[in-house]
Design a protein around this motif. Sequence first.
Motif, mmCIF file in Angstrom:
data_model
loop_
_atom_site.group_PDB
_atom_site.id
_atom_site.type_symbol
_atom_site.label_atom_id
_atom_site.label_comp_id
_atom_site.label_asym_id
_atom_site.label_seq_id
_atom_site.Cartn_x
_atom_site.Cartn_y
_atom_site.Cartn_z
ATOM 1 N N ILE A 29 0.838 -1.203 0.000
ATOM 2 C CA ILE A 29 0.000 0.000 0.000
ATOM 3 C C ILE A 29 0.872 1.252 0.000
ATOM 4 C CG2 ILE A 29 -1.748 1.313 1.281
ATOM 5 C CD1 ILE A 29 -2.742 -1.398 2.387
ATOM 6 N N VAL A 30 1.928 1.244 0.825
ATOM 7 C CA VAL A 30 2.859 2.375 0.852
ATOM 8 C C VAL A 30 3.461 2.588 -0.530
ATOM 9 C CG1 VAL A 30 5.100 3.163 1.747
ATOM 10 C CG2 VAL A 30 3.411 2.175 3.300
ATOM 11 N N MET A 31 3.907 1.508 -1.158
ATOM 12 C CA MET A 31 4.511 1.586 -2.491
ATOM 13 C C MET A 31 3.526 2.175 -3.503
ATOM 14 S SD MET A 31 7.404 0.709 -4.012
ATOM 15 C CE MET A 31 8.118 0.281 -5.603
ATOM 16 N N THR A 32 2.270 1.783 -3.408
ATOM 17 C CA THR A 32 1.243 2.274 -4.334
ATOM 18 C C THR A 32 0.941 3.749 -4.108
ATOM 19 O OG1 THR A 32 0.224 0.078 -4.420
ATOM 20 C CG2 THR A 32 -1.131 1.924 -5.152
ATOM 21 N N LYS A 33 0.900 4.165 -2.852
ATOM 22 C CA LYS A 33 0.484 5.527 -2.524
ATOM 23 C C LYS A 33 1.582 6.572 -2.739
ATOM 24 C CE LYS A 33 -2.083 6.614 0.967
ATOM 25 N NZ LYS A 33 -3.318 7.159 0.375
ATOM 26 N N LEU A 34 2.837 6.182 -2.597
ATOM 27 C CA LEU A 34 3.925 7.150 -2.750
ATOM 28 C C LEU A 34 3.885 7.795 -4.130
ATOM 29 C CD1 LEU A 34 6.920 5.310 -1.053
ATOM 30 C CD2 LEU A 34 5.844 7.417 -0.260
ATOM 31 N N GLN A 35 4.038 9.105 -4.153
ATOM 32 C CA GLN A 35 3.980 9.850 -5.413
ATOM 33 C C GLN A 35 5.340 10.474 -5.705
ATOM 34 O OE1 GLN A 35 0.584 12.532 -5.462
ATOM 35 N NE2 GLN A 35 -0.540 11.165 -4.094
ATOM 36 N N MET A 36 6.178 9.712 -6.369
ATOM 37 C CA MET A 36 7.504 10.177 -6.766
ATOM 38 C C MET A 36 8.012 9.283 -7.885
ATOM 39 S SD MET A 36 9.650 8.886 -3.408
ATOM 40 C CE MET A 36 8.750 9.968 -2.313
ATOM 41 N N GLU A 37 8.953 9.804 -8.638
ATOM 42 C CA GLU A 37 9.467 9.048 -9.787
ATOM 43 C C GLU A 37 10.203 7.797 -9.342
ATOM 44 O OE1 GLU A 37 11.675 10.898 -12.918
ATOM 45 O OE2 GLU A 37 10.315 12.612 -12.975
ATOM 46 N N SER A 38 11.196 7.970 -8.499
ATOM 47 C CA SER A 38 11.941 6.831 -7.982
ATOM 48 C C SER A 38 11.548 6.602 -6.524
ATOM 49 C CB SER A 38 13.447 7.072 -8.094
ATOM 50 O OG SER A 38 14.159 6.006 -7.502
ATOM 51 N N LYS A 39 11.001 5.424 -6.245
ATOM 52 C CA LYS A 39 10.522 5.125 -4.896
ATOM 53 C C LYS A 39 11.534 4.321 -4.076
ATOM 54 C CE LYS A 39 5.722 5.104 -6.498
ATOM 55 N NZ LYS A 39 4.434 4.386 -6.527
ATOM 56 N N THR A 40 12.683 4.019 -4.682
ATOM 57 C CA THR A 40 13.660 3.139 -4.031
ATOM 58 C C THR A 40 14.138 3.700 -2.695
ATOM 59 O OG1 THR A 40 14.416 2.379 -6.200
ATOM 60 C CG2 THR A 40 15.825 1.900 -4.327
ATOM 61 N N LYS A 41 14.548 4.980 -2.680
ATOM 62 C CA LYS A 41 15.058 5.584 -1.450
ATOM 63 C C LYS A 41 13.964 5.654 -0.385
ATOM 64 C CE LYS A 41 18.808 8.330 -3.443
ATOM 65 N NZ LYS A 41 19.355 9.701 -3.650
ATOM 66 N N ALA A 42 12.759 6.034 -0.820
ATOM 67 C CA ALA A 42 11.642 6.140 0.125
ATOM 68 C C ALA A 42 11.319 4.787 0.745
ATOM 69 C CB ALA A 42 10.409 6.705 -0.575
ATOM 70 N N MET A 43 11.357 3.722 -0.071
ATOM 71 C CA MET A 43 11.079 2.394 0.457
ATOM 72 C C MET A 43 12.208 1.926 1.373
ATOM 73 S SD MET A 43 8.083 1.671 -0.424
ATOM 74 C CE MET A 43 7.987 -0.047 0.124
ATOM 75 N N GLY A 44 13.429 2.393 1.113
ATOM 76 C CA GLY A 44 14.539 2.092 2.017
ATOM 77 C C GLY A 44 14.288 2.688 3.395
ATOM 78 N N ILE A 45 13.762 3.920 3.428
ATOM 79 C CA ILE A 45 13.390 4.548 4.705
ATOM 80 C C ILE A 45 12.248 3.768 5.346
ATOM 81 C CG2 ILE A 45 12.469 6.642 5.771
ATOM 82 C CD1 ILE A 45 13.828 8.209 3.471
ATOM 83 N N HIS A 46 11.280 3.351 4.518
ATOM 84 C CA HIS A 46 10.148 2.576 5.027
ATOM 85 C C HIS A 46 10.629 1.294 5.723
ATOM 86 C CE1 HIS A 46 6.318 0.470 5.180
ATOM 87 N NE2 HIS A 46 6.852 -0.520 4.493
ATOM 88 N N PHE A 47 11.530 0.568 5.092
ATOM 89 C CA PHE A 47 12.006 -0.694 5.664
ATOM 90 C C PHE A 47 12.895 -0.483 6.887
ATOM 91 C CE2 PHE A 47 11.134 -2.395 1.271
ATOM 92 C CZ PHE A 47 10.057 -3.172 1.663
ATOM 93 N N SER A 48 13.391 0.737 7.082
ATOM 94 C CA SER A 48 14.112 1.021 8.328
ATOM 95 C C SER A 48 13.179 0.877 9.525
ATOM 96 C CB SER A 48 14.708 2.439 8.299
ATOM 97 O OG SER A 48 13.693 3.432 8.414
ATOM 98 N N GLY A 49 11.872 0.845 9.238
ATOM 99 C CA GLY A 49 10.880 0.622 10.284
ATOM 100 C C GLY A 49 11.071 -0.701 11.005
ATOM 101 N N ILE A 50 11.721 -1.672 10.367
ATOM 102 C CA ILE A 50 11.985 -2.953 11.035
ATOM 103 C C ILE A 50 12.905 -2.720 12.235
ATOM 104 C CG2 ILE A 50 12.919 -5.287 10.774
ATOM 105 C CD1 ILE A 50 12.255 -5.093 7.781
ATOM 106 N N GLY A 51 13.956 -1.935 12.022
ATOM 107 C CA GLY A 51 14.839 -1.591 13.133
ATOM 108 C C GLY A 51 14.116 -0.775 14.188
#
Length: 392
Positions: free
Chosen positions: A124-146
């Motif tokens: 859902i996060v991946m779908t909702k993000l509005q940017m050309e390259s979502k790689t960096k944003a998803m990297g921040i998202h996965f930091s949520g595991i830590g």
Amino acid sequence: MNRLLDRNDNLSIIIAGIFAIIIGLGVARFAFTSLIPSMLVNHLDITFAGILASLNFAGYLSGSLLSIFIKDINQKVLLFRFGVVLAITSTLALALNSNDTVWIVARILAGFAGAMTFVVGSAIVMTKLQMESKTKAMGIHFSGIGFSILTTDLINRYVLSSGGSWQDSWLVLAIFAFVISIYSVYILSFDKKVKQNVVKHGFDKSIFTFFVVLLIIVYFAEGVGFVVQGTFLPDIINNLPGLEGYGNITWTIVGLAGIPSCIIWMRLAHKYGSVNIIIIALLIQTLGILIPTMTSNLYLNLLSGVFFGGTFVGLVALFMNLGGQLAKSNPVVLMGALTTSYGIGQVIAPLYSVYLIDKFGNYDYALYLTAFIVLGGVVLLLFAKKFETHKI
């Protein structure tokens, strides 16, 4: 403030996604590891703790496989909300009931909830993000595991240090999850039903090259490598001579190390190749697994926490990213195979661990076997490189 309440703002989406990870993985999964030393004193024995961990991962595996085949984003939103409710109620069950059967059911459901909030929530996060390259944003998202490890561990340590019991910790965690879930559920939804064209691909067995088959086996080894420390690390450290009470400090360090790890490893993979970086990360993880068997030095064992937290989050991202590159037009099948392999490793590892702990009276042999399996994954991956002609 208005920006934080905007469902379509990238910052609010990322924050809501991290909250979802804290609920599904932190509260419904990793808090159990943090509380194991306390629960072993007056409720659990190590064998039952291992069984509960295995069942939790079985629930997560079933949820992960289900989520892979759900394509409609509107259905994903409903599953995500269901997962949030399940994570909170299964946590409450541990706070309010000590019946073994209730705990077994609760841990299975908590595992399923983790998949709904993490796997589906990430989609859902991946779908909702509005940017050309979502790689960096998803990297921040996965930091949520830590963050999920760090946040829940700090809550548990505060409750226990204030004179509360492990039951009180579960209750506080459930309340905390409920509070942050309000924001997460609100943001990770859509103002109206999303119209989506789902593209269906037939089964393409050609993607299962010899290299890919070996990669799937290696990911099983990483599933094993993750679980033993991910389930028992605080108690492993507490059982070392002179390190009683340092287990939760080590677990806190795991969370801190996990926060930046995904971003760092993905950048290294982009520069030096995914396979090479996976091999390095697995070797570091192997060393971290073995440190508690070789020394009771405080600083080296704290380093083992850094090695564990700094590798397991990044390795998931590295394998999934590599799988996406190799999947061609059929990512669902390959991602399903990788997830299943990893999940089987997660389910098996706690079971052989508690057998070896019970047989030998310490964690050493469980750690030896785990390190051997992860190292076997490294050897397989070095061998597999000979059969992959593309630069990956």
